[in-house]
Design a protein around this motif. Structure first.
Motif, PDB file in Angstrom:
ATOM      1  N   ILE A  98       0.970  -1.313  -0.035  1.00 54.57           N
ATOM      2  CA  ILE A  98       0.029   0.053  -0.011  1.00 54.57           C
ATOM      3  C   ILE A  98       0.884   1.443  -0.204  1.00 54.57           C
ATOM      4  CG2 ILE A  98      -1.573   1.376   1.392  1.00 54.57           C
ATOM      5  CD1 ILE A  98      -2.892  -1.344   2.304  1.00 54.57           C
ATOM      6  N   GLU A  99       2.082   1.206   0.514  1.00 54.48           N
ATOM      7  CA  GLU A  99       2.762   2.318   0.775  1.00 54.48           C
ATOM      8  C   GLU A  99       3.553   2.790  -0.419  1.00 54.48           C
ATOM      9  OE1 GLU A  99       5.605   1.791   3.935  1.00 54.48           O
ATOM     10  OE2 GLU A  99       3.969   2.352   5.652  1.00 54.48           O
ATOM     11  N   ALA A 100       3.693   1.480  -1.347  1.00 56.16           N
ATOM     12  CA  ALA A 100       4.677   1.611  -2.505  1.00 56.16           C
ATOM     13  C   ALA A 100       3.467   2.423  -3.565  1.00 56.16           C
ATOM     14  CB  ALA A 100       5.107   0.499  -2.884  1.00 56.16           C
ATOM     15  N   VAL A 101       2.123   1.906  -3.507  1.00 55.96           N
ATOM     16  CA  VAL A 101       1.317   2.191  -4.270  1.00 55.96           C
ATOM     17  C   VAL A 101       0.992   3.914  -4.090  1.00 55.96           C
ATOM     18  CG1 VAL A 101      -1.068   2.238  -5.239  1.00 55.96           C
ATOM     19  CG2 VAL A 101       0.102   0.116  -4.629  1.00 55.96           C
ATOM     20  N   LYS A 102       0.804   4.324  -2.835  1.00 57.42           N
ATOM     21  CA  LYS A 102       0.550   5.526  -2.306  1.00 57.42           C
ATOM     22  C   LYS A 102       1.767   6.460  -2.996  1.00 57.42           C
ATOM     23  CE  LYS A 102      -2.519   4.869   1.270  1.00 57.42           C
ATOM     24  NZ  LYS A 102      -2.814   5.266   2.912  1.00 57.42           N
ATOM     25  N   ARG A 103       2.936   5.935  -2.704  1.00 57.77           N
ATOM     26  CA  ARG A 103       4.317   6.927  -3.240  1.00 57.77           C
ATOM     27  C   ARG A 103       4.175   7.092  -4.674  1.00 57.77           C
ATOM     28  NH1 ARG A 103       6.892   3.632   0.579  1.00 57.77           N
ATOM     29  NH2 ARG A 103       8.037   2.362  -1.058  1.00 57.77           N
ATOM     30  N   LEU A 137      -1.299  -0.874 -16.052  1.00 63.80           N
ATOM     31  CA  LEU A 137      -1.064  -2.026 -15.250  1.00 63.80           C
ATOM     32  C   LEU A 137       0.319  -2.428 -15.252  1.00 63.80           C
ATOM     33  CD1 LEU A 137      -4.053  -4.088 -16.338  1.00 63.80           C
ATOM     34  CD2 LEU A 137      -3.741  -3.244 -14.173  1.00 63.80           C
ATOM     35  N   ARG A 138       0.894  -2.368 -16.349  1.00 64.11           N
ATOM     36  CA  ARG A 138       2.469  -2.767 -16.586  1.00 64.11           C
ATOM     37  C   ARG A 138       3.067  -1.989 -15.592  1.00 64.11           C
ATOM     38  NH1 ARG A 138       6.795  -0.728 -19.289  1.00 64.11           N
ATOM     39  NH2 ARG A 138       8.203  -2.486 -20.044  1.00 64.11           N
ATOM     40  N   ASN A 139       3.004  -0.650 -15.298  1.00 65.11           N
ATOM     41  CA  ASN A 139       3.753   0.042 -14.271  1.00 65.11           C
ATOM     42  C   ASN A 139       3.502  -0.532 -12.992  1.00 65.11           C
ATOM     43  OD1 ASN A 139       2.326   2.837 -16.199  1.00 65.11           O
ATOM     44  ND2 ASN A 139       4.303   2.311 -16.081  1.00 65.11           N
ATOM     45  N   PHE A 140       2.307  -0.920 -12.270  1.00 65.52           N
ATOM     46  CA  PHE A 140       2.111  -1.487 -11.409  1.00 65.52           C
ATOM     47  C   PHE A 140       2.744  -2.869 -11.124  1.00 65.52           C
ATOM     48  CE2 PHE A 140      -0.969   1.794 -11.628  1.00 65.52           C
ATOM     49  CZ  PHE A 140      -1.022   2.389 -10.207  1.00 65.52           C
ATOM     50  N   TYR A 141       2.712  -3.600 -12.016  1.00 64.45           N
ATOM     51  CA  TYR A 141       3.428  -5.037 -11.784  1.00 64.45           C
ATOM     52  C   TYR A 141       4.903  -4.725 -11.633  1.00 64.45           C
ATOM     53  CZ  TYR A 141      -0.485  -7.823 -13.247  1.00 64.45           C
ATOM     54  OH  TYR A 141      -1.723  -8.676 -13.147  1.00 64.45           O
ATOM     55  N   MET A 142       5.542  -3.727 -12.397  1.00 60.28           N
ATOM     56  CA  MET A 142       6.856  -3.452 -12.314  1.00 60.28           C
ATOM     57  C   MET A 142       7.331  -2.613 -10.722  1.00 60.28           C
ATOM     58  SD  MET A 142       7.841  -1.924 -16.055  1.00 60.28           S
ATOM     59  CE  MET A 142       9.549  -1.432 -15.454  1.00 60.28           C
ATOM     60  N   LEU A 143       6.333  -2.104 -10.416  1.00 63.35           N
ATOM     61  CA  LEU A 143       6.318  -1.479  -9.174  1.00 63.35           C
ATOM     62  C   LEU A 143       6.274  -2.568  -7.753  1.00 63.35           C
ATOM     63  CD1 LEU A 143       6.393   0.909  -7.476  1.00 63.35           C
ATOM     64  CD2 LEU A 143       3.775   1.066  -7.477  1.00 63.35           C
ATOM     65  N   LEU A 144       5.434  -3.528  -7.935  1.00 52.73           N
ATOM     66  CA  LEU A 144       5.221  -4.447  -6.881  1.00 52.73           C
ATOM     67  C   LEU A 144       6.066  -5.711  -7.151  1.00 52.73           C
ATOM     68  CD1 LEU A 144       1.339  -3.942  -6.405  1.00 52.73           C
ATOM     69  CD2 LEU A 144       3.196  -2.633  -5.398  1.00 52.73           C
ATOM     70  N   ASN A 145       6.522  -6.157  -8.219  1.00 50.66           N
ATOM     71  CA  ASN A 145       7.266  -7.328  -8.162  1.00 50.66           C
ATOM     72  C   ASN A 145       8.460  -7.408  -7.396  1.00 50.66           C
ATOM     73  OD1 ASN A 145       6.085  -9.466  -9.706  1.00 50.66           O
ATOM     74  ND2 ASN A 145       6.256  -8.203 -11.905  1.00 50.66           N
ATOM     75  N   PRO A 146       9.364  -6.290  -7.429  1.00 51.83           N
ATOM     76  CA  PRO A 146      10.757  -6.368  -6.565  1.00 51.83           C
ATOM     77  C   PRO A 146      10.364  -6.276  -5.040  1.00 51.83           C
ATOM     78  CG  PRO A 146      10.515  -4.454  -8.218  1.00 51.83           C
ATOM     79  CD  PRO A 146       9.291  -4.792  -8.172  1.00 51.83           C
TER      80      PRO A 146
END
Length: 1011
Positions: free
Chosen positions: A929-934, A954-963
């Motif tokens: 949640i903190e990563a998405v908010k930032r 959607l691709r941006n969020f997959y790249m954001l959350l995968n690591p």
């Protein structure tokens, strides 16, 4: 600047390599080695360092030329902009008078130690920008009224935004109803006919019409309470001038207490609920009486069964029957009958029918009867002994009694007063009596109720030794009642109309308003204050949700009284910055002191009415603004300090004279010069006549002209100013004021004393951007003012353009030449002039609402503080005014040019993930949640923003959350966007094709689902 070309790209290390290569050719006896530092190596190092610095200076030459080029174009950094916001004034509790708040009233915020280290200013000053009256009056209630549909809706801003001018029928608190109570008449269980006599003695010719309306099921609905809900009567009719309510069932009328009453005040009620039938006539009655009767009393059979039957202290079964006085007939035996429903009908005619069977019981025999025979002959003669005839033991006389609260007393009955006397076999007897007024409840055989009794007074042949005892055996008892013409006045009368509730008794001298149509005939919102909100003006801040596409035609009125002392509405003057409730803003109302305190919709107070002019002939509004809140005593503030009359002197004739103001940066400036020493009489007369607003004349006590002050105008350059042009140039950042040289611009007149007077304000910058509630109070106290603070975040403060921004927009000035032709020109002009704008996009062939429109130009602006919509809209208007001087007049004439703020769209993310370590699920959820908010909060005040109309995929969020740690796999991500279209909240999916214009994204609500 990255775009500046480099003339020579060599560095000191490169020069040393060149020296090393050339040394082998020109000086073979010497070899350059950095590890062996000899004199030649030292000389090579020195040369490379010094020549490298020369190359650096050479490479800076294009950049210096570039800056000089910008100077030639007169590209300069825009001055700082001040933060603006809203301040709310709260008066001391108990204040009774409004307080004048003058324009320029100063408020302050003391900065923290850390904030002072960034910038030396310890205190930030704000000033109000308008005069107004702070009123002690407080809002009590808000009501939205639709008189055509007879709707009254109480607006509650605590539950969320409310719709103005369009009250919902689902939340309608309007109720037309009246209820009549009687503990006797309406204590009913059996089928009944309730009779109502409703009269208006003063307007008796209307009684028939009133009764017809009340019997009309389309207008009135009659009902009673059965313990759970209101049950409608089976039939309502008018007969012989009386209203009859028929209940053909055995559902009881249950008592209940009205709202606010105690349980001891429970009563039996019948209720009439009415709905508007379009007639404006009210129903008035001053004489109300009621009665009731058993519905089927003319039909044979058992009508109403008694509650209890007792023979002395022995209970009788009402179905199987029993001996009324037991199996022995003895004087003073009693037969008891109880009926809560029937015997409570005081003054009603009560009928009791007994189905009896006389059971014969023989007492003794003929032998047991001793008879002395006077004719007996004791010698010879024989005579037959007479057979004795048995006596009849019967109840020869009874008395009927009732309990009056003090004891048993006589009950006068008619008909078969002694129904227990009759021949053998079955028969029916009937008695009738008027229920006594003083009958009271009594506890008989531990059973409480209304009781009557038949007491045996005399038994015929009670002591006979040989008799037939006729025992009355009760097979059935049937009760009924009827008030007939002896109607009883209603004990209580409850009326409710237009949210006004009234409870009264028939003894009240005034007539009862059983139905009263809505008195207020204007569709609008009615605001109640606890005291008079008077002032010239008072201010009301409206916080609007979303943005309407069309303006409301507002009309504001107040309730005052006419010469008769009756309430009348008068229109008020006002100024509106909400653009007809399409955006946040302040409505300033000029309210006098002659408000009338009156009760509307059940609320007493002083009233303002906000109407919508378009609703005069319309049923429902086409415009439905959503209002979040209304707050009084709010004024616009700006972060600045005003200095008036800072004086400067001109010693002699000084061409190109400059002066520097003590405070800077300068936001506003007004400069006056005393020209008394060199101005001619003719010029003084001309200026006084044609430019009176730009002249101040001072006289001494003797009436002689002492000073003649003339207002000079600010200009950007003296090129167009003549030798007599009263112009000056101002550098806002440095506070430096420059005058002309006598050829281009007039030279100020010399004087012995200060002859240049400057009124100006200074301030601005990011330091004025404060969070809600940061302002601490008044710099100089005002009586009766208790507290002052900023209602919302103060926004718009900026420190002007930095050099990087000037390097970016500067060359574009040469291209657009101050005119907006291409889309890039529009964007460049805005970025160049307004430092508080962070992004701008010019969209062609779309109107202000994002709809395709050929030939339209819309400029979408992303301010520094998009959260403050009021600030954003003001900035857009400011930009529009600036560009109107630079765009095609054809666009302006056709109304095809507009400037709008970007639409804030909150992105909600639902992420479904599986984890590596489920023991750390809570930590993983928090990290996601903190990563998405930032990532999404870049779209607001801080960080690198999303550009206008840049939507994350959607691709941006997959790249954001995968690591992220502990995230084993991302199963699914769902994106949802929420935004306001006008005043309507829209929700759209973002994982497909997206066509919404003018949006900028920000963080919404996010959910993590763990598999």
């Amino acid at each position: 600047m990255n775009m500046i070309p480099r003339i020579d790209s060599r560095k000191a290390s490169d020069l040393l390599q060149i020296i090393k290569g050339k040394a082998g050719i020109y000086t073979p006896e010497w070899k350059y080695e950095r590890s062996v530092m000899d004199g030649g190596a030292a000389l090579a190092e020195l040369f490379a360092q010094m020549f490298g610095e020369t190359i650096d200076r050479l490479n800076r030459m294009p950049y210096k030329h570039y800056l000089e080029f910008l100077n030639i174009l007169e590209v300069s950094a825009q001055s700082v902009t001040p933060a603006a916001g809203l301040a709310v004034f709260r008066l001391v509790e108990g204040s009774q008078r409004s307080v004048v708040i003058n324009r320029g009233t100063q408020l302050y915020y003391d900065r923290s130690h850390e904030e002072r280290e960034e910038e030396g200013t310890a205190r930030v000053i704000f000033e109000t920008i308008k005069d107004f009256y702070a009123t002690p009056a407080k809002f009590m209630e808000f009501y939205s009224i639709n008189p055509r549909q007879d709707i009254i809706e109480k607006l509650d801003f605590g539950e969320g935004p409310v719709t103005f001018f369009n009250p919902s029928g689902a939340r309608n608190i309007q109720r037309h109803a009246f209820a009549l109570a009687s503990r006797d008449v309406l204590k009913l269980v059996s089928p009944a006919d309730i009779t109502l006599s409703l009269e208006n003695t003063a307007l008796s010719y209307l009684n028939e019409e009133f009764l017809a309306r009340l019997a009309n099921p389309g207008f009135a609905r009659w009902s009673y309470y059965d313990g759970n809900t209101q049950i409608p009567f089976d039939q309502v009719m008018v007969r012989n001038g009386l209203l009859h309510l028929l209940k053909d069932n055995h559902d009881p009328l249950c008592p209940y207490a009205l709202e606010g009453d105690s349980r001891e005040e429970e009563n039996f009620w019948i209720t009439c609920t009415m709905q508007s039938d379009g007639q404006r006539d009210e129903i008035l009655m001053d004489r109300i009486a009621m009665g009731s009767a058993y519905l089927h009393r003319d039909q044979p059979g058992v009508h109403i069964k008694p509650d209890q039957l007792y023979a002395n202290d022995l209970a009788l079964d009402g179905e199987q029957g029993g001996y009324c006085f037991g199996t022995q007939l003895i004087p003073y035996q009693c037969f008891y009958i109880a009926s809560e429903e029937v015997f409570s009908k005081r003054r009603a005619r009560i009928n009791i029918e007994f189905a009896l069977n006389m059971v014969t019981r023989q007492v003794g025999d003929a032998n047991s009867v001793y008879q002395y025979n006077f004719y007996r002959k004791y010698v010879v003669e024989k005579v037959d002994i007479p057979v004795p005839v048995p006596d009849r033991i019967v109840v020869s006389r009874v008395t009927w009694e009732y309990w009056n609260g003090a004891g048993w007393t006589h009950l006068k009955v008619e008909g078969d007063t002694n129904p227990f006397q009759g021949g053998e076999g079955s028969f029916k007897k009937r008695i009738s009596f008027q229920c006594p007024e003083d009958i009271a409840k009594n506890s008989q055989n531990s059973v409480e109720g209304y009781w009557i009794r038949a007491r045996v007074v005399e038994v015929e042949n009670a002591f006979s030794m040989y008799a037939h005892m006729l025992l009355p055996y009760l097979e059935a008892v049937s009760l009924d009642f009827a008030y007939g013409e002896t109607l009883r006045a209603a004990e209580k009368i409850y009326t409710e109309n237009n949210c006004v509730k009234s409870l009264s008794a028939p003894g009240t001298p005034a007539a009862f308003k059983l139905y009263e149509p809505l008195r207020e005939k204007v569709h609008g919102v009615y605001c109640a204050f606890d005291q008079q909100p008077n002032g010239f003006p008072i201010t009301l801040y409206f916080k609007i949700e979303g943005q309407s596409k069309a303006k409301s035609l507002l009309r504001i009125e107040y309730l005052t009284e006419d010469i008769k002392g009756e309430g009348v509405w008068h229109e008020l003057k006002f100024t509106d910055t909400t653009e007809g409730l399409t955006e946040d803003g302040i409505i300033s109302v000029y309210a006098p002191r002659d408000f009338k305190k009156d009760t509307l919709f059940g609320q007493a107070g002083y009233w303002l009415r906000i109407g919508e002019g378009n609703l005069k002939y319309a049923e429902r509004p086409a415009i439905q603004p959503l209002v979040q809140k209304i707050i009084p005593n709010v004024v616009e503030i700006i972060q600045k300090e005003t200095i008036r009359g800072e004086l400067f002197r001109t010693d002699s004739y000084e061409p190109n004279k400059t002066i520097t103001l003590r405070n800077r940066p300068v936001l506003e400036c007004e400069l006056w010069v005393n020209e008394i020493r060199d101005i001619t009489q003719a010029e003084m007369a001309y200026l006084s006549e044609n430019k009176a607003h730009a002249v101040e004349v001072h006289y001494d006590q003797g009436g002689q002209l002492q000073e003649f002050w003339v207002k000079w105008e600010r200009c950007e350059t003296f090129l167009n100013s003549g030798d007599n042009g009263r112009h000056y140039k101002l550098d806002q950042n440095s506070g430096r004021i420059a005058f002309g040289n006598g050829l281009n611009g007039k030279v100020p007149s010399p004087a012995e004393e200060g002859n240049i007077k400057v009124h100006y304000s200074f301030g601005g910058g990011k330091k004025g951007n404060l969070q809600e509630g940061s302002i601490e109070g008044l710099l100089i106290g005002i009586p009766h003012v208790d507290q002052v603070t900023n209602l919302e975040m103060t926004s718009g403060g900026s420190d002007g353009h930095d050099l990087l921004t000037l390097e970016k927009v500067g060359p574009r000035k040469l291209r657009h030449q101050g005119r907006a032709v291409t889309a890039a020109d529009y964007e460049s002009l805005v970025l160049e002039q307004f430092a508080e704008v962070k992004d701008v996009k010019c969209v062609g062939n779309y109107d202000a609402f994002g709809q395709p429109a050929w030939g339209y130009v819309t400029l979408v602006v992303l301010p520094a503080h998009l959260e403050n919509r009021m600030y954003s809209l003001k900035l857009c208007r400011k930009i529009e005014q600036y560009l109107k001087q630079r765009v095609s007049c054809e666009l302006l004439a056709g109304g095809r040019f507009s400037v709008v703020p970007a639409i804030v769209m909150k992105v909600n993310v639902l992420a479904t993930v599986s984890l590596e370590d489920y023991d750390r699920a809570a930590e993983a959820e928090r990290d996601i949640i903190e990563a998405v908010k930032r990532y999404l909060n870049q779209g607001m005040s801080d960080g690198q923003r999303f550009r206008i109309e840049e939507i994350p995929s959607l691709r941006n969020f997959y790249m954001l959350l995968n690591p992220l740690k502990n995230v084993a796999r991302i199963q699914e991500i769902i994106l949802e966007g929420r935004y306001y279209e006008g005043s309507n909240l829209r929700v759209i999916p973002l994982d497909g094709e997206f066509s919404l214009r003018y949006v900028v994204v920000t963080s919404g609500e996010h959910t993590v689902k763990i598999l």
